[in-house]
Enzyme design. Structure first.
Site, PDB file in Angstrom:
ATOM      1  N   ASP A   1       0.812  -1.224   0.000  1.00  0.00           N
ATOM      2  CA  ASP A   1       0.000   0.000   0.000  1.00  0.00           C
ATOM      3  C   ASP A   1       0.840   1.266   0.000  1.00  0.00           C
ATOM      4  OD1 ASP A   1       0.775  -0.734   2.599  1.00  0.00           O
ATOM      5  OD2 ASP A   1      -0.934   0.256   3.540  1.00  0.00           O
ATOM      6  N   HIS A   2       2.176   1.112   0.024  1.00  0.00           N
ATOM      7  CA  HIS A   2       3.052   2.280   0.005  1.00  0.00           C
ATOM      8  C   HIS A   2       3.924   2.359  -1.249  1.00  0.00           C
ATOM      9  CE1 HIS A   2       2.355   3.644   4.225  1.00  0.00           C
ATOM     10  NE2 HIS A   2       1.903   2.404   4.286  1.00  0.00           N
TER      11      HIS A   2
ATOM     12  N   HIS B   1       7.921  -0.449  13.019  1.00  0.00           N
ATOM     13  CA  HIS B   1       6.880  -1.191  12.308  1.00  0.00           C
ATOM     14  C   HIS B   1       7.283  -2.662  12.249  1.00  0.00           C
ATOM     15  CE1 HIS B   1       3.411  -1.770   9.929  1.00  0.00           C
ATOM     16  NE2 HIS B   1       3.989  -1.820   8.740  1.00  0.00           N
TER      17      HIS B   1
END
Length: 307
Positions: free
Chosen positions: A65-66, A138
């Site tokens: 998604d990045h 993360h």
């Protein structure tokens, strides 16, 4: 001046009303794109900004998604007739990741130059920007970015006159150049006539992370602190810890803890289950009054402080 545009504010998957998280900054004709999830090209078209001027691309990490929007964006830039090199910055492994994605975008009109990050913090001067990358927490290696447009000190004409510097040298000194007077052979340096550097413009961006000191430090004295607020419901706190994300409440507490508070805070990277981020805003403002819920296409024009 620095233009800021939050192109998309979604996490995990694009939604009909929300593109994936991406940010663009532009100053002096140079653009930075931070993250490039699926749909970034459409988000860019919706705000009317051009991909051709993207000189720098920064990636926080390599979850889809990045970065999954990158091949199409590179082709878009080629179709826009870009020929200037593009600098790419991201965690270690960036070259191989981009090489793999380029199997569907093999022919480009420009060169790519890679900076791979592996230190706790790293800083680079590129074009009009100073870019500081800082590690966050993360599930995989991930970085946040502070982007600053520095501001030179004031030119002191009285100091220039006292040093006997000819007026035809003043402009070059103000640009930061060392000047040699051909008549006298004298060497003049900018520090002879320039005051101390003044406060510039700073934007800090971080997503996909647990709270950490690096973020609090980076958020200090920033014009806009852009931080993920994946979940707003307090019942999702355990989920945030498990998946290494931030709740909205944790995000605003980091802003409040910064040594010099951010002037604004924008929340972003919402869970697909987040329908209306603003429903939590009243409670969040009790912790950090300058918080806003980011939305796709949200823009700001930042200028230097008045002296």
């Amino acid at each position: 001046m620095l233009d800021v545009c939050l192109l998309g504010t979604g996490g995990m998957t694009p939604m009909p009303h929300r593109w994936l998280t991406s940010l663009m900054l532009r100053s002096e004709g140079s653009n930075i794109l931070i993250d490039c999830g699926e749909g970034t090209q459409i988000a860019l078209k919706e705000v009317g900004w051009s991909p051709k001027a993207i000189d720098i691309m920064c990636f926080t990490h390599y979850h889809a998604d990045h970065i999954s929007g990158l091949p199409g964006m590179l082709l878009n830039m080629t179709n826009s007739d870009r020929t200037e090199p593009v600098v790419m910055i991201g965690p270690k492994g960036l070259f191989n990741i981009v090489k793999s994605l380029r199997c569907i975008a093999p022919e480009l009109s420009f060169e790519m130059r890679f900076i791979e990050l592996d230190q706790n913090t790293e800083e680079y001067k590129l074009g009009p920007y100073v870019i500081k990358a800082f590690k966050v927490k993360h599930a995989i290696q991930c970085y946040g970015y502070s982007v600053t447009v520095p501001r030179k000190g004031k030119f002191d004409p009285e100091a220039a006159k006292a040093a006997g510097i000819p007026m035809n040298c003043w402009g070059l000194l103000q640009k930061g150049e060392i000047v040699k007077d051909e008549r006298s052979g004298s060497i003049y340096r900018p520090e002879m006539v320039m005051g101390p550097e003044r406060r510039g413009i700073k934007v800090t961006y971080t997503t996909d992370t647990r709270p950490c000191d690096n973020i609090v430090n980076a958020a200090s004295d920033t014009d806009i602190f852009i931080c993920e607020g994946m979940y707003g419901d307090p019942d999702c706190a355990d989920k945030a810890r498990s998946y290494k994300h931030c709740t909205m409440q944790e995000a605003v507490h980091m802003a409040a803890e910064a040594k010099v508070s951010p002037r604004q805070m924008w929340l972003t990277h919402y869970s697909p289950s987040m329908i209306n981020p603003k429903q939590y805003l009243d409670e969040l403002k009790k912790v950090f009054p300058a918080v806003k819920c980011g939305k796709d296409g949200m823009t700001a024009e930042l200028n230097y402080d008045e002296d």
